[in-house]
Design an enzyme around this catalytic site. Structure first.
Site, PDB file in Angstrom:
ATOM      1  CG  ASP A  11      -1.833  -1.211   1.260  1.00 34.48           C
ATOM      2  OD1 ASP A  11      -2.170  -1.727   0.186  1.00 34.48           O
ATOM      3  OD2 ASP A  11      -2.173  -1.653   2.368  1.00 34.48           O
ATOM      4  CE  LYS A  14       2.423  -2.449  -4.416  1.00 35.57           C
ATOM      5  NZ  LYS A  14       2.157  -2.143  -2.994  1.00 35.57           N
ATOM      6  N   GLY A  38      -4.536  -4.345  -3.668  1.00 36.81           N
ATOM      7  CA  GLY A  38      -5.520  -3.281  -3.839  1.00 36.81           C
ATOM      8  C   GLY A  38      -4.753  -2.064  -4.289  1.00 36.81           C
ATOM      9  CG  HIS A  39      -2.083  -2.137  -6.943  1.00 40.97           C
ATOM     10  ND1 HIS A  39      -1.211  -2.700  -7.835  1.00 40.97           N
ATOM     11  CD2 HIS A  39      -1.742  -2.649  -5.729  1.00 40.97           C
ATOM     12  CE1 HIS A  39      -0.387  -3.509  -7.185  1.00 40.97           C
ATOM     13  NE2 HIS A  39      -0.704  -3.500  -5.912  1.00 40.97           N
ATOM     14  CD  GLN A 223       0.484  -9.135  -2.773  1.00 41.02           C
ATOM     15  OE1 GLN A 223       1.059  -9.811  -3.620  1.00 41.02           O
ATOM     16  NE2 GLN A 223      -0.724  -8.673  -2.942  1.00 41.02           N
TER      17      GLN A 223
HETATM   18  P1  GDP Z   1      -0.725   0.286  -3.512  1.00 38.82           P
HETATM   19  O1  GDP Z   1      -1.296  -0.992  -3.015  1.00 38.82           O
HETATM   20  O2  GDP Z   1       0.749   0.377  -3.292  1.00 38.82           O
HETATM   21  O3  GDP Z   1      -1.124   0.616  -4.916  1.00 38.82           O
HETATM   22  O4  GDP Z   1      -1.353   1.422  -2.578  1.00 38.82           O
HETATM   23  P2  GDP Z   1      -2.914   1.565  -2.171  1.00 38.82           P
HETATM   24  O5  GDP Z   1      -3.649   2.072  -3.338  1.00 38.82           O
HETATM   25  O6  GDP Z   1      -3.398   0.332  -1.511  1.00 38.82           O
HETATM   26  O7  GDP Z   1      -2.814   2.629  -1.011  1.00 38.82           O
HETATM   27  C1  GDP Z   1      -2.290   3.893  -1.213  1.00 38.82           C
HETATM   28  C2  GDP Z   1      -3.378   4.923  -0.897  1.00 38.82           C
HETATM   29  O8  GDP Z   1      -2.786   6.197  -0.791  1.00 38.82           O
HETATM   30  C3  GDP Z   1      -4.411   5.038  -1.985  1.00 38.82           C
HETATM   31  O9  GDP Z   1      -5.624   5.413  -1.404  1.00 38.82           O
HETATM   32  C4  GDP Z   1      -3.870   6.177  -2.861  1.00 38.82           C
HETATM   33  O10 GDP Z   1      -4.889   6.862  -3.563  1.00 38.82           O
HETATM   34  C5  GDP Z   1      -3.240   7.061  -1.826  1.00 38.82           C
HETATM   35  N1  GDP Z   1      -2.044   7.796  -2.220  1.00 38.82           N
HETATM   36  C6  GDP Z   1      -1.067   7.454  -3.091  1.00 38.82           C
HETATM   37  N2  GDP Z   1      -0.074   8.375  -3.091  1.00 38.82           N
HETATM   38  C7  GDP Z   1      -0.444   9.292  -2.169  1.00 38.82           C
HETATM   39  C8  GDP Z   1       0.175  10.503  -1.677  1.00 38.82           C
HETATM   40  O11 GDP Z   1       1.271  10.879  -2.052  1.00 38.82           O
HETATM   41  N3  GDP Z   1      -0.520  11.193  -0.736  1.00 38.82           N
HETATM   42  C9  GDP Z   1      -1.746  10.800  -0.261  1.00 38.82           C
HETATM   43  N4  GDP Z   1      -2.342  11.543   0.655  1.00 38.82           N
HETATM   44  N5  GDP Z   1      -2.332   9.680  -0.685  1.00 38.82           N
HETATM   45  C10 GDP Z   1      -1.689   8.944  -1.628  1.00 38.82           C
HETATM   46  P1  IMO Z   2      -0.859  -4.243  -2.243  1.00 40.06           P
HETATM   47  O1  IMO Z   2      -0.441  -4.798  -3.579  1.00 40.06           O
HETATM   48  C1  IMO Z   2      -0.934  -4.694   2.090  1.00 40.06           C
HETATM   49  C2  IMO Z   2      -0.961  -8.797   3.626  1.00 40.06           C
HETATM   50  C3  IMO Z   2      -2.202  -9.231   4.384  1.00 40.06           C
HETATM   51  C4  IMO Z   2      -1.577 -10.230   5.356  1.00 40.06           C
HETATM   52  C5  IMO Z   2      -0.503 -10.902   4.499  1.00 40.06           C
HETATM   53  C6  IMO Z   2      -0.940 -12.218   3.863  1.00 40.06           C
HETATM   54  O2  IMO Z   2      -2.137  -3.505  -2.267  1.00 40.06           O
HETATM   55  O3  IMO Z   2       0.260  -3.486  -1.611  1.00 40.06           O
HETATM   56  P2  IMO Z   2      -2.565 -12.838   1.846  1.00 40.06           P
HETATM   57  O4  IMO Z   2      -4.008 -12.518   1.616  1.00 40.06           O
HETATM   58  O5  IMO Z   2      -1.635 -12.320   0.816  1.00 40.06           O
HETATM   59  O6  IMO Z   2      -2.337 -14.292   2.124  1.00 40.06           O
HETATM   60  O7  IMO Z   2      -2.200 -12.073   3.229  1.00 40.06           O
HETATM   61  O8  IMO Z   2      -0.183  -9.985   3.482  1.00 40.06           O
HETATM   62  N1  IMO Z   2      -1.212  -8.261   2.268  1.00 40.06           N
HETATM   63  C7  IMO Z   2      -1.147  -6.968   1.965  1.00 40.06           C
HETATM   64  N2  IMO Z   2      -0.959  -5.881   2.741  1.00 40.06           N
HETATM   65  N3  IMO Z   2      -1.049  -4.549   0.746  1.00 40.06           N
HETATM   66  C8  IMO Z   2      -1.211  -5.641  -0.032  1.00 40.06           C
HETATM   67  O9  IMO Z   2      -1.191  -5.566  -1.374  1.00 40.06           O
HETATM   68  C9  IMO Z   2      -1.309  -6.908   0.561  1.00 40.06           C
HETATM   69  N4  IMO Z   2      -1.504  -8.159   0.085  1.00 40.06           N
HETATM   70  C10 IMO Z   2      -1.417  -8.977   1.138  1.00 40.06           C
HETATM   71  O10 IMO Z   2      -2.797  -8.141   5.048  1.00 40.06           O
HETATM   72  O11 IMO Z   2      -0.917  -9.546   6.393  1.00 40.06           O
HETATM   73 MG    MG Z   3      -2.813  -1.657  -1.757  1.00 43.22          MG
END
Ligand code: GDP
Ligand code: IMO
Ligand code: MG
Length: 423
Positions: A11, A14, A38-39, A223
């Site tokens: 998270d 990416k 969850g991107h 991840q």
């Molecule tokens: P990913 O799994 O690495 O793609 O990240 P996620 O989408 O799960 O979580 C990142 C969250 O932060 C999302 O809600 C994005 O919209 C948000 N986000 C990304 N870059 C920034 C930033 O620079 N500032 C803020 N406030 N939010 C951001």
């Molecule tokens: P993105 O791509 C954050 C974590 C779960 C748990 C562990 C194992 O959005 O960064 P799983 O369901 O993979 O067997 O769970 O990994 N986990 C993540 N945490 N971002 C993710 O993906 C994750 N995908 C799995 O919370 O701790």
């Molecule tokens: Mg994510």
């Protein structure tokens, strides 16, 4: 081939970064994980979260690949595609997505077994996303699973019925409450019919030919490094190879073809699920960062654990992946804090002179924090590196010196334009 991957526990942002830079590539290819990812991507102030679809899907003309190293749940995939199309009907998923025939399938009983293990006290509770990821990879390694290419085989239905009936029987014996098997089968076979609309290809051949033809490939990691099955904080990890080498094995591309490796990190740390987190904040400051940063799982909605940036862990991630460029996100979330902390090293409680690495989660390991002056600015007015506040520039220079790589991008908000190219 360039690679984007997370340097922490996921998270990091990416999805947002890949959505932005996908305009520089011909192909975006996911190499690991599945619907546990969850991107999030923002479009016209609306947000969508991609799970199995690569984050290049918004970019007209960019080919998107679901690689062999991934695991694909047809039921989840169908829901995701339909949701994306209702989010933006102009996106041509069928045209711009191809799936490796070698991608393993996540079956309905995999998710149920995942739930069973999470809830049964005789197993470690990992805090998984309950998407059946571990079960699918386990069956792959056991050589008992089915792959996307199998769905065209005449005995596919028979193979699936056999596995589902076997697993279902086992789950009943375990005393699990289950939906009717008939429903599981119907939903699954419906979703498989939906999946047949998409191109199923020898992705490794396609990708290598594309490289020969001079096309640019971006490998999208899901991840992150500290969740890697081999080099993460085991057992509290995911079940795939999340690191740079996973891009090569998951896509079937030689390490010789790798160019830039972008490592994405937040300006602080978060983690969802269980496991070691030495710099975790349990106080109001942690709550404030969680609220300001909207740190709630994109996938499961769970509140993310929050803590200060862990420099030893970040150095480890840069080393394991051979990161060449750093992408720092969420600098805006720490905006307005008088001071912020960074963990610079670890000490043993009773041996202050003995410096250790941290992350092993051993009793008595203490993260040593360095406090630095925070920044306070209006980021909407910061359009380039020269307009950043001095304190933030100093923080970036500090990171560059410690990590020995440049900070190439600074993200200052979730929106597509809220990013500064630093060089
Ligand atoms: P990913 O799994 O690495 O793609 O990240 P996620 O989408 O799960 O979580 C990142 C969250 O932060 C999302 O809600 C994005 O919209 C948000 N986000 C990304 N870059 C920034 C930033 O620079 N500032 C803020 N406030 N939010 C951001
Ligand atoms: P993105 O791509 C954050 C974590 C779960 C748990 C562990 C194992 O959005 O960064 P799983 O369901 O993979 O067997 O769970 O990994 N986990 C993540 N945490 N971002 C993710 O993906 C994750 N995908 C799995 O919370 O701790
Ligand atoms: Mg994510």
């Amino acid at each position: 081939m360039d690679i984007v991957l997370g340097l922490q526990w996921g998270d990091e942002g990416k999805g947002k970064f890949i959505d932005l830079i996908s305009q520089n590539y011909d192909i975006v290819a996911r190499f690991n994980g599945g619907a546990n990812a969850g991107h999030s991507i923002e479009r016209n102030e609306k947000r969508i979260t991609l799970k199995s679809l690569p984050s290049g899907i918004f970019m007209e003309g960019v080919e998107n690949i679901i690689g062999a190293g991934m695991v694909l749940d047809p039921v989840n995939f169908k829901q995701e595609v339909l949701k994306l199309q209702s989010f933006d009907a102009t996106i041509q998923v069928e045209k711009y997505l191809a799936i490796s025939k070698k991608t393993h399938l996540v079956l309905p009983t995999h998710s149920l077994l995942d739930v069973f293990m999470e809830e049964n006290p005789s197993y470690h509770t990992i805090g998984t996303t309950k998407n059946g990821i571990g079960q699918a990879y386990a069956n792959k390694v056991l050589r008992q699973n089915v792959r996307v290419g199998d769905i065209m085989k005449p005995d596919f239905k028979e193979m699936i019925n056999h596995i589902l009936e076997r697993d279902y029987k086992q789950l009943i014996e375990y005393g699990q409450k289950l939906p009717p098997l008939k429903n599981l089968k119907n939903d699954f076979f419906d979703a498989v019919e939906f999946l047949k609309r998409f191109r199923m290809i020898e992705a490794e051949v396609f990708l290598n030919n594309s490289i020969k033809d001079g096309k640019n490939i971006l490998a999208e990691g899901a991840q992150a490094t500290l969740l890697d099955i081999d080099h993460g904080t085991y057992p509290y990890v995911t079940s795939s190879t999340t690191i740079a080498s996973g891009a090569c094995s998951g896509l079937g591309i030689s390490p010789k073809k790798v160019g830039e490796i972008y490592g994405v990190t937040k300006a602080y740390c978060t983690r969802v699920g269980n496991g070691v987190f030495p710099t975790e904040l349990f106080d109001e400051l942690g709550d404030e960062i969680r609220t300001k940063g909207n740190e709630f799982g994109s996938n499961t909605g769970r509140p993310r654990r929050v803590g200060w940036l862990d420099l030893p862990a970040l150095k480890y991630a840069v080393m394991i992946n051979g990161v060449t460029q750093l992408v720092l996100t969420k600098a805006d979330v720490l905006n307005g804090f008088e001071s912020i902390a960074v963990c610079t090293h670890y000490q043993m409680e009773n041996h202050p002179s003995k410096v250790i690495s941290g992350l092993a989660g051993n009793e008595g390991e203490i993260p040593v924090l360095q406090w630095i002056k925070g920044w306070n600015t209006d980021f909407t007015k910061c359009k380039d590196a020269s307009s950043l506040p001095t304190e933030l520039t100093q923080f970036l220079e500090f990171l560059e010196k410690e990590l020995e790589i440049p900070v190439s991008y600074l993200s200052t908000g979730p929106g597509r334009e809220e990013i500064i190219r630093m060089n």
